[in-house]
Design a protein around this motif. Structure first.
Motif, short mmCIF file in Angstrom:
data_model
loop_
_atom_site.label_atom_id
_atom_site.label_comp_id
_atom_site.label_asym_id
_atom_site.label_seq_id
_atom_site.Cartn_x
_atom_site.Cartn_y
_atom_site.Cartn_z
N UNK A 1 0.83 -1.21 0.00
CA UNK A 1 0.00 0.00 0.00
C UNK A 1 0.87 1.26 0.00
N UNK A 2 2.18 1.10 0.11
CA UNK A 2 3.10 2.26 0.07
C UNK A 2 2.57 3.41 0.89
N UNK A 3 2.39 3.16 2.16
CA UNK A 3 1.79 4.08 3.14
C UNK A 3 1.66 5.51 2.66
N UNK A 4 2.74 6.17 2.39
CA UNK A 4 2.64 7.61 2.16
C UNK A 4 2.38 7.92 0.70
N UNK A 5 3.20 7.41 -0.14
CA UNK A 5 3.16 7.87 -1.52
C UNK A 5 1.77 7.63 -2.12
N UNK A 6 1.19 6.48 -1.96
CA UNK A 6 -0.06 6.18 -2.67
C UNK A 6 -1.27 6.65 -1.89
N UNK A 7 -1.52 6.10 -0.72
CA UNK A 7 -2.78 6.36 -0.02
C UNK A 7 -2.89 7.81 0.44
N UNK A 8 -1.79 8.35 0.94
CA UNK A 8 -1.88 9.69 1.53
C UNK A 8 -2.16 10.74 0.45
N UNK A 9 -1.81 10.38 -0.77
CA UNK A 9 -1.97 11.39 -1.84
C UNK A 9 -3.39 11.37 -2.41
N UNK A 10 -4.25 10.48 -1.90
CA UNK A 10 -5.61 10.39 -2.44
C UNK A 10 -6.42 11.61 -2.04
N UNK A 11 -7.07 12.21 -2.97
CA UNK A 11 -7.88 13.41 -2.71
C UNK A 11 -9.29 12.98 -2.27
N UNK A 12 -9.97 13.86 -1.48
CA UNK A 12 -11.31 13.50 -1.01
C UNK A 12 -12.24 13.01 -2.13
N UNK A 13 -12.10 13.64 -3.29
CA UNK A 13 -12.97 13.29 -4.41
C UNK A 13 -12.78 11.84 -4.86
N UNK B 1 -12.00 8.70 -11.01
CA UNK B 1 -11.16 9.52 -11.87
C UNK B 1 -9.85 8.77 -12.16
N UNK B 2 -9.04 9.36 -13.02
CA UNK B 2 -7.78 8.70 -13.41
C UNK B 2 -6.86 8.55 -12.21
N UNK B 3 -6.84 9.57 -11.33
CA UNK B 3 -5.95 9.50 -10.16
C UNK B 3 -6.25 8.27 -9.31
N UNK B 4 -7.53 8.00 -9.14
CA UNK B 4 -7.92 6.86 -8.30
C UNK B 4 -7.52 5.56 -8.98
N UNK B 5 -7.74 5.50 -10.28
CA UNK B 5 -7.40 4.28 -11.01
C UNK B 5 -5.89 4.06 -10.99
N UNK C 1 -0.91 -0.24 -6.56
CA UNK C 1 -1.03 -1.25 -5.51
C UNK C 1 -1.05 -2.65 -6.12
N UNK C 2 -1.80 -2.80 -7.20
CA UNK C 2 -1.83 -4.11 -7.88
C UNK C 2 -0.44 -4.45 -8.43
N UNK C 3 0.27 -3.45 -8.94
CA UNK C 3 1.62 -3.71 -9.47
C UNK C 3 2.56 -4.15 -8.35
N UNK C 4 2.46 -3.45 -7.21
CA UNK C 4 3.30 -3.86 -6.06
C UNK C 4 3.03 -5.31 -5.71
N UNK D 1 -3.80 -2.69 8.75
CA UNK D 1 -3.95 -1.57 9.69
C UNK D 1 -3.79 -0.23 8.98
N UNK D 2 -2.94 -0.21 7.96
CA UNK D 2 -2.75 1.03 7.19
C UNK D 2 -4.03 1.37 6.44
N UNK D 3 -4.61 0.35 5.79
CA UNK D 3 -5.84 0.56 5.00
C UNK D 3 -6.99 0.97 5.92
#
Lengths: 153, 199
Positions: A37-49, A107-111, A117-120, A138-140
């Motif tokens: 889930x790459x704690x910071x880079x992926x999930x934290x960058x998700x926008x509310x939208x 949106x594209x960002x979410x995809x 995550x699937x690539x990881x 626990x991160x998710x």
């Protein structure tokens, strides 16, 4: 966003279920230098939208891939994992209603985030990938909890 | 978020001159990192608060013992997730009273700071669902009751006049259980009943 969608789901009881097996599951994950889930880079960058779509995609990731790929012999751990899996199925149903009401736009960002995550996941041998993903529940769950304040009971 | 690694000396080496060396690892990164202040130390603890200050990352730590020309295997922790596992300190508690009520004002605890000049971050900013468990002791009836609150102010009404009440408050975040640390006991006496004073 998802704020109006996940109204009845209490994340804390899932967190408590996971808490009981976390140390055992994480101890089996021997690749400390890799995360799914790459704690910071992926999930934290998700926008509310994009929260609803990413939640929907990650629930599907766990239900359709992680829980299926993971082979577990310990009955106690198995019970906890299936309880978590059932809660995820319940959340998926709740999200389906949002989808029908067109409140879960992807949106594209979410995809892209989901694809990372699937690539990881696919870079590791299946069993290792599954155990690592379980160890990162626990991160998710913390991410869901943080992004849906005021929706859980 | 003050995170200190602690360990016990290895068994069977009483009397030997032991020193310890600590390393830590950021989950998902590439290699173990040295903690220079905890190399060849004789104490059995090492403050890793600076190294683990990004509370959304996860960490491992390990320690090994060295004596004479020998050294032990590494003893390694499990995965540590400060965001979910850090102990949350008590709030600041201010009390004021009149005849039959006590007003309680709570100030959320602050995140650990590397140095006093660093700007303060309230734990409320980190945990927006931070709650408080307020327990109140009536010294006259020797009874205690408690209640869970989310807001910072609370008024206890219908109390007995001229009675000593003691308050203790614990911060907590709904979710996985954490170690709790209640506040110091603060006591205050409600005022005498003015009506009986006038008779």
């Amino acid at each position: 966003g998802l704020r109006r969608c996940l109204l009845s789901m209490d994340i804390h009881h899932i967190e408590e279920s996971f808490q009981e097996i976390k140390k055992t599951i994480q101890a089996k994950d021997t690749f400390q230098n890799v995360t799914i889930l790459s704690t910071l880079e992926t999930l934290k960058s998700i926008k509310p939208l994009d929260v609803c779509c990413v939640t929907k995609n990650l629930l599907a990731f766990y239900v359709d891939k992680v829980f299926k790929d993971h082979q577990e012999l310990n009955p106690k751990i198995l019970r906890k994992i299936s309880s978590i899996a059932n809660s995820f199925l319940y959340m998926q149903k709740a999200l389906q209603q949002c989808q029908e009401q067109k409140q879960c736009h992807c949106r594209e960002e979410a995809t892209n985030a989901t694809r990372i995550i699937h690539d990881n996941y696919s870079q590791l041998e299946v069993q290792s990938a599954a155990i690592k993903s379980l160890g990162e529940l626990d991160v998710f769950l913390a991410w869901i909890d943080k992004n849906h304040q005021g929706t859980s009971a | 978020m003050k995170n200190v690694l602690q360990w016990s000396p290895p068994e069977g080496l009483q009397g030997a001159e032991l020193t310890y060396t600590v390393q830590y690892f950021i989950y998902g990164q590439k290699k173990w990192l040295n903690k220079s202040e905890c190399r060849n130390i004789s104490r059995t603890c090492c403050d890793l608060s600076v190294e683990t200050s990004d509370y959304e990352h996860q960490y491992y730590a390990k320690v090994k013992a060295i004596w004479e020309t020998n050294c032990s295997k590494w003893a390694e922790t499990g995965r540590f997730y400060p965001f979910l596992e850090t102990q949350i300190g008590p709030p600041e508690v201010a009390l004021s009273t009149d005849e039959k009520s006590i007003s309680i004002v709570l100030t959320a605890p602050e995140k650990w700071k590397r140095n006093p000049e660093e700007s303060s971050i309230s734990m409320q900013q980190i945990y927006s669902n931070l709650k408080y468990n307020v327990s109140v002791y009536n010294a006259k009836s020797n009874k205690t009751w408690s209640q869970c609150v989310t807001n910072r102010t609370l008024v206890l009404s219908w109390l007995e006049p001229d009675t000593l009440y003691c308050v203790r408050v614990e911060s907590f975040v709904p979710g996985p259980p954490r170690l709790a640390r209640p506040s110091e006991k603060r006591c205050v006496r409600t005022r005498k009943d003015q009506t009986s004073a006038l008779k």
